[in-house]
Design an enzyme around this catalytic site. Structure first.
Site, PDB file in Angstrom:
ATOM      1  N   GLU A 283       0.895  -1.168   0.000  1.00 18.05           N
ATOM      2  CA  GLU A 283       0.000   0.000   0.000  1.00 18.05           C
ATOM      3  C   GLU A 283       0.921   1.202   0.000  1.00 18.05           C
ATOM      4  O   GLU A 283       1.708   1.397   0.926  1.00 18.05           O
ATOM      5  CB  GLU A 283      -0.904  -0.037   1.233  1.00 18.05           C
ATOM      6  CG  GLU A 283      -2.053   0.966   1.160  1.00 18.05           C
ATOM      7  CD  GLU A 283      -1.672   2.324   1.694  1.00 18.05           C
ATOM      8  OE1 GLU A 283      -1.392   3.235   0.866  1.00 18.05           O
ATOM      9  OE2 GLU A 283      -1.623   2.480   2.917  1.00 18.05           O
ATOM     10  N   CYS A 317      -2.495   7.798   4.874  1.00 18.53           N
ATOM     11  CA  CYS A 317      -2.472   7.595   3.421  1.00 18.53           C
ATOM     12  C   CYS A 317      -3.822   7.934   2.808  1.00 18.53           C
ATOM     13  O   CYS A 317      -3.921   8.181   1.603  1.00 18.53           O
ATOM     14  CB  CYS A 317      -2.056   6.167   3.082  1.00 18.53           C
ATOM     15  SG  CYS A 317      -2.766   4.929   4.148  1.00 18.53           S
TER      16      CYS A 317
END
Length: 516
Positions: A283, A317
């Protein structure tokens, strides 16, 4: 037993127990000082001390809160040899017993949630609400994956009879050893990343973030106490530049889990697959945008953008770093957002009143300074932009107005409390700008028009989408409800955490047939 989210603050608030929530946290703050200032070993079947040490620094005031080991390549080799010889016995224990072990670990994390949340304040600067929610998500991962493995019967399926005298089945088996390289910003991510490959029968060499060492060490010990053999889980702290590439490229490592920057993630992907194919699940962040149309509830949109942009100082994020505002409401939206931002002062995250805490370390603060130098040359800064003169790593929440599409603040993931707002003429224009990004992690829209919501959902090339989410316009995915998955350069696998597809990534299929 069905899955339910832990949701501590929500549950306690519904019962009018906010004061009890604060009391439990305050008591924990006093108690966790016993964990600070200690030296912690690496764990490779047994406690291991190294000649060279690394130090964990608190973002609250820049002081050292823990001493850890800087692992050598020789220690990594020892760990991999141990893990390689142990994972098959761990898999043979069976999926039911492995799931039960992780359910016990979830119960222990739940029992100690306030203690660990208080430690997070010192380690990564989270406020109490953010820290407890982080623990809740980690607990959710453990329970969700345990139940998912049981519900799918370990992913063993009878596949039919190719011939009358044959019986066949598909069995999903572990790859071997997974390297887990975890980030600083979410304890829950660390918990989920370790759990995924381990619960499915693999062994794990775990390199924690240098800013989340104490709580990671405690978590690993909770897993041991819950029944995970030390021979299948190695805790290896150290300098990423020394042991990171060595672990990733090692022939004994079958797969790598990584959460962090795009550059690091792509480097890991290349290194891991240089000699032979490996499973790489990354990720790699995002440049997440929220769209606010003329048909939005402005107050709801302002709250949603503010929380998504400046919660945990933008170090998510999923944080909103661009807001595309339709021209008809642009001025009104901007004025209300500015009013909120200018009242928000970064403070010590241990204080009950604090909304915005520090950034993670001196490197992040330096990046903020350098970024603002570039941004001021390219764009107009209408709020914030300064480093605070105080102990620790505190910077102002910042808004940049109408930068160009090629500006530094638009093109780069900064992982800082810096938001760009841009005026657009239509929803279509905003979606085109979203899709032009290299990233595709999260995003949101604020509009009271269902057709606009449907258009956004159908056309945005983004993995996680929200509409009218006032609690966080692009943030706050809940395990079991919102799989967290990155598209484009935000991820590699196309499968989300907290999803029913997640665990199968750590398993390889074997077809078994008996002829009679």
């Amino acid at each position: 037993m069905g899955f339910e989210n832990e949701s501590t603050f929500v549950r306690m608030s519904k019962k009018g127990k906010q004061q009890e929530f604060n009391r439990l946290y305050e008591d924990a703050l006093k108690g966790v000082t016993k964990y600070l200032g200690q030296e912690y070993p690496n764990i490779i079947g047994k406690n291991v001390l190294e000649k060279e040490k690394i130090h964990e620094i608190s973002p609250i005031d820049g002081t050292t809160i823990g001493t850890f080991q800087s692992a050598t390549k020789e220690s990594v080799d020892t760990a991999l040899q141990m893990l390689n010889g142990s994972y098959k016995n761990w898999f043979s224990l069976g999926y039911v017993k492995r799931s039960q072990i992780f359910m016990r670990a979830a119960d222990e994390l739940s029992r100690r949630k306030f203690e660990l949340s208080a430690i997070l304040a010192y380690e990564n600067g989270k406020t109490r609400a953010e820290a407890v929610a982080d623990l809740d998500e980690g607990i959710d991962f453990l329970r969700y994956y345990s139940l998912n493995l049981i519900e799918n019967q370990g992913f063993i399926r009878f596949t039919g009879k190719g011939y009358d005298n044959e019986e066949s089945q598909s069995v999903m088996k572990p790859y071997g050893i997974f390297a887990v390289i975890a980030p600083f910003n979410f304890y829950a991510i660390t918990v989920g990343m370790v759990c995924g490959p381990l619960i499915t029968g693999n062994a794990v060499i775990f390199k924690p973030s240098s800013n989340l060492l104490i709580s990671s060490h405690i978590f690993v010990n909770i897993l041991y106490e819950s029944g995970v053999p030390k021979e299948v889980l190695a805790f290896v702290s150290g300098k990423g530049s020394v042991i990171g590439p060595y672990i990733v490229s090692n022939k004994h490592v079958s797969g790598v889990l990584f959460t962090g920057s795009r550059d690091a993630g792509m480097d890991i992907f290349r290194r891991a697959n240089e000699a032979h194919p490996k499973v790489v699940i990354t990720e790699m962040g995002g440049k997440d945008a929220i769209i606010v149309t003329d048909k939005a509830n402005i107050q709801k949109a302002v709250n949603g953008v503010f929380r998504a942009s400046f919660g945990y100082s933008g170090q998510k994020c999923s944080a909103c770093s661009i807001a595309y505002i339709q021209s008809g409401i642009y001025d009104k939206f901007k004025d209300q957002l500015l009013e909120m931002v200018k009242k928000t002062i970064p403070e010590d995250p241990r204080n009950v009143e604090t909304y915005l805490g520090p950034v993670i370390n001196n490197e992040a603060m330096s990046k903020y300074k350098k970024s603002m130098e570039i941004i001021r040359k390219e764009s107009k800064v209408i709020a914030g932009g300064n480093v605070l003169d105080k102990k620790g790593f505190y910077v102002e929440p910042t808004i940049v107005e109408n930068p160009s599409d090629e500006a530094y603040v638009i093109k780069n993931e900064l992982f800082l409390p810096i938001l760009a707002i841009k005026k657009v003429n239509s929803l279509k224009e905003a979606v085109e700008k979203v899709n032009a990004s290299d990233y595709g992690l999260t995003g949101g829209i604020f509009t009271e028009d269902n057709e606009e919501i449907q258009y956004y959902f159908e056309n945005a090339d983004v993995g996680v989408l929200y509409a009218n989410r006032e609690r966080g316009g692009s943030t706050g995915a809940m395990v079991g409800s919102q799989p967290f998955v990155g598209w484009k350069l935000s991820g590699i696998s196309g499968k989300g955490t907290g999803s029913f597809y997640y665990l199968q990534q750590f398993l390889r299929e074997q077809s078994q047939t008996i002829a009679h």
